[in-house]
Write a protein that holds these residues in place. Structure first.
Motif, PDB file in Angstrom:
ATOM      1  N   ASN A 162       0.814  -1.220   0.000  1.00  0.00           N
ATOM      2  CA  ASN A 162       0.000   0.000   0.000  1.00  0.00           C
ATOM      3  C   ASN A 162       0.846   1.268   0.000  1.00  0.00           C
ATOM      4  N   GLY A 163       2.161   1.099  -0.063  1.00  0.00           N
ATOM      5  CA  GLY A 163       3.049   2.253  -0.080  1.00  0.00           C
ATOM      6  C   GLY A 163       3.423   2.765   1.294  1.00  0.00           C
ATOM      7  N   ALA A 164       2.979   2.090   2.357  1.00  0.00           N
ATOM      8  CA  ALA A 164       3.312   2.519   3.715  1.00  0.00           C
ATOM      9  C   ALA A 164       4.733   2.080   4.067  1.00  0.00           C
ATOM     10  N   GLU A 165       5.424   2.891   4.869  1.00  0.00           N
ATOM     11  CA  GLU A 165       6.782   2.576   5.264  1.00  0.00           C
ATOM     12  C   GLU A 165       6.804   1.440   6.287  1.00  0.00           C
ATOM     13  N   VAL A 166       7.735   0.492   6.087  1.00  0.00           N
ATOM     14  CA  VAL A 166       7.953  -0.621   7.011  1.00  0.00           C
ATOM     15  C   VAL A 166       9.404  -0.558   7.464  1.00  0.00           C
ATOM     16  N   GLU A 167       9.628  -0.451   8.769  1.00  0.00           N
ATOM     17  CA  GLU A 167      10.987  -0.326   9.276  1.00  0.00           C
ATOM     18  C   GLU A 167      11.704  -1.671   9.185  1.00  0.00           C
ATOM     19  N   ARG A 168      12.911  -1.649   8.609  1.00  0.00           N
ATOM     20  CA  ARG A 168      13.705  -2.862   8.450  1.00  0.00           C
ATOM     21  C   ARG A 168      14.829  -2.962   9.468  1.00  0.00           C
ATOM     22  N   ILE A 169      15.497  -1.860   9.748  1.00  0.00           N
ATOM     23  CA  ILE A 169      16.666  -1.868  10.621  1.00  0.00           C
ATOM     24  C   ILE A 169      16.728  -0.538  11.358  1.00  0.00           C
ATOM     25  N   ARG A 170      17.056  -0.596  12.659  1.00  0.00           N
ATOM     26  CA  ARG A 170      17.207   0.617  13.466  1.00  0.00           C
ATOM     27  C   ARG A 170      18.602   0.608  14.077  1.00  0.00           C
ATOM     28  N   VAL A 171      19.295   1.748  13.976  1.00  0.00           N
ATOM     29  CA  VAL A 171      20.703   1.844  14.343  1.00  0.00           C
ATOM     30  C   VAL A 171      20.918   2.995  15.317  1.00  0.00           C
ATOM     31  N   LEU A 172      21.762   2.757  16.327  1.00  0.00           N
ATOM     32  CA  LEU A 172      22.279   3.808  17.204  1.00  0.00           C
ATOM     33  C   LEU A 172      23.794   3.753  17.092  1.00  0.00           C
ATOM     34  N   ALA A 173      24.437   4.897  16.835  1.00  0.00           N
ATOM     35  CA  ALA A 173      25.863   4.883  16.524  1.00  0.00           C
ATOM     36  C   ALA A 173      26.563   6.122  17.035  1.00  0.00           C
ATOM     37  N   SER A 174      27.864   5.969  17.322  1.00  0.00           N
ATOM     38  CA  SER A 174      28.731   7.096  17.636  1.00  0.00           C
ATOM     39  C   SER A 174      29.832   7.170  16.588  1.00  0.00           C
ATOM     40  N   TYR A 175      30.076   8.371  16.095  1.00  0.00           N
ATOM     41  CA  TYR A 175      31.055   8.625  15.043  1.00  0.00           C
ATOM     42  C   TYR A 175      32.119   9.598  15.544  1.00  0.00           C
ATOM     43  N   GLY A 176      33.319   9.475  14.980  1.00  0.00           N
ATOM     44  CA  GLY A 176      34.414  10.364  15.345  1.00  0.00           C
ATOM     45  C   GLY A 176      35.379  10.530  14.199  1.00  0.00           C
ATOM     46  N   ASP A 177      36.661  10.741  14.525  1.00  0.00           N
ATOM     47  CA  ASP A 177      37.718  10.920  13.523  1.00  0.00           C
ATOM     48  C   ASP A 177      38.804   9.889  13.812  1.00  0.00           C
ATOM     49  N   LEU A 178      38.874   8.835  13.014  1.00  0.00           N
ATOM     50  CA  LEU A 178      39.849   7.770  13.242  1.00  0.00           C
ATOM     51  C   LEU A 178      41.284   8.272  13.132  1.00  0.00           C
ATOM     52  N   ASP A 179      41.518   9.282  12.308  1.00  0.00           N
ATOM     53  CA  ASP A 179      42.873   9.800  12.139  1.00  0.00           C
ATOM     54  C   ASP A 179      43.354  10.574  13.362  1.00  0.00           C
ATOM     55  N   ALA A 180      42.448  10.957  14.256  1.00  0.00           N
ATOM     56  CA  ALA A 180      42.818  11.718  15.448  1.00  0.00           C
ATOM     57  C   ALA A 180      43.108  10.832  16.651  1.00  0.00           C
ATOM     58  N   LEU A 181      42.987   9.513  16.506  1.00  0.00           N
ATOM     59  CA  LEU A 181      43.201   8.608  17.629  1.00  0.00           C
ATOM     60  C   LEU A 181      44.688   8.510  17.976  1.00  0.00           C
ATOM     61  N   PRO A 182      45.026   8.346  19.263  1.00  0.00           N
ATOM     62  CA  PRO A 182      46.440   8.173  19.641  1.00  0.00           C
ATOM     63  C   PRO A 182      46.979   6.836  19.153  1.00  0.00           C
ATOM     64  N   ASP A 183      48.293   6.738  19.055  1.00  0.00           N
ATOM     65  CA  ASP A 183      48.943   5.536  18.535  1.00  0.00           C
ATOM     66  C   ASP A 183      49.121   4.445  19.590  1.00  0.00           C
ATOM     67  N   ASP A 184      48.896   4.743  20.858  1.00  0.00           N
ATOM     68  CA  ASP A 184      49.117   3.787  21.943  1.00  0.00           C
ATOM     69  C   ASP A 184      48.217   2.563  21.783  1.00  0.00           C
ATOM     70  N   VAL A 185      48.822   1.356  21.744  1.00  0.00           N
ATOM     71  CA  VAL A 185      48.078   0.099  21.638  1.00  0.00           C
ATOM     72  C   VAL A 185      48.586  -0.849  22.711  1.00  0.00           C
ATOM     73  N   ARG A 186      47.677  -1.340  23.551  1.00  0.00           N
ATOM     74  CA  ARG A 186      48.027  -2.332  24.573  1.00  0.00           C
ATOM     75  C   ARG A 186      47.001  -3.452  24.442  1.00  0.00           C
TER      76      ARG A 186
END
Length: 292
Positions: free
Chosen positions: A118-142
């Motif tokens: 009937n042309g009505a919207e049906v929700e398929r997927i719902r997302v909650l997310a946090s975004y940033g800048d990967l290039d700004a992350l520190p190099d420290d890895v443990r």
């Protein structure tokens, strides 16, 4: 040269497509609505289907692209999705909302809708997310995490090594270049190990290198670990949370997925994605329905 680079030295040099100009990019392209900020029209491609349903990782990457365009920050850090109903190839609309904008992280939510008879919207997927800048992350890895032990690229098994495990499921396989660790591919010849493991080299078929957005596809692109438990069939995702840890280096990825508990008709899949420089670039956990 890293151990991974040496092991993959014989991988085919077919990097003809580039980030931004590839089948993956074209099939996740969006059209922003000028009169509705944060709303995008899309077309779900039949090339990324499992049987008749659209692959969950492809859907996550498409919604992830919408959030990347809608939020102040462009790189996905953590993306949690609930899959509400099976998606089919065809038109879709993605509606995004900014939840909070901070200095280093922006949080947003998004839903992908399709349309009923009937042309009505049906929700398929719902997302909650946090975004940033990967290039700004520190190099420290443990870390105590170690790259998966996978045979050399040429010693692993591609799709040509056997028939499609599910009739009609080959569409997405044609978009990918998977080379499965033989130790986790026994299900293809009727001899699953029973360990609930899947390991593979991963590339897109047209040679496009991975980026942060395509990692959302990678974590859900391998055959289900249920196959290695002797259960062959569609294993639909119920919930999938992905953490993007670094921007991947060029070259083939290695993906390792494990399941420790199948109970009540559901199983978990824990995935790690490692790049050609032996860096852990993505992690995920999903809950999926076991094949019936």
């Amino acid at each position: 040269m890293s151990h991974a680079a040496a092991a993959s030295a014989s991988a085919p040099a077919t990097a003809t497509a580039t980030i931004g100009d590839s089948e993956f990019d074209r099939d996740t392209a969006l059209s922003a609505r000028a009169d509705e900020p944060g709303v995008y029209d899309a077309e779900l491609s039949a090339g990324w289907t499992i049987i008749t349903a659209v692959n969950g990782g492809y859907l996550l990457a498409m919604v992830g692209r919408a959030l990347s365009q809608a939020l102040p920050h462009a790189d996905p850090f953590t993306v949690s999705a609930h899959y509400l109903s099976a998606s089919a190839p065809g038109p879709a609309v993605i509606r995004t909302q900014l939840v909070r904008a901070g200095r280093t992280l922006s949080t947003g939510q998004a839903s992908l809708f399709q349309f009923d008879e009937n042309g009505a919207e049906v929700e398929r997927i719902r997302v909650l997310a946090s975004y940033g800048d990967l290039d700004a992350l520190p190099d420290d890895v443990r870390t105590t995490a170690l790259p998966p032990v996978i045979p050399a690229y040429e010693d692993c098994l591609g799709a040509e090594a056997g028939p499609a495990p599910i009739p009609g499921s080959s569409a997405i396989v044609d978009r990918l270049r998977l080379r499965l660790d033989p130790a986790t591919a026994g299900w293809a010849v009727g001899a699953p190990s029973g360990k609930g493991e899947m390991r593979s080299w991963f590339e897109l078929a047209d040679g496009r290198d991975a980026d942060a957005l395509s990692l959302l596809l990678v974590v859900d692109a391998l055959p289900p670990t249920a196959f290695d438990l002797g259960l062959v069939g569609w294993a639909p995702t119920v919930e999938l949370t992905t953490h993007i840890r670094r921007r991947p280096a060029a070259g083939p990825l290695r993906v390792a997925i494990t399941t420790r508990n199948l109970a009540g008709g559901f199983l978990e899949e824990d995935a790690e994605v490692w790049d050609s420089e032996d860096r852990l670039v993505a992690q995920s956990r999903q809950l999926a329905r076991a094949p019936r």
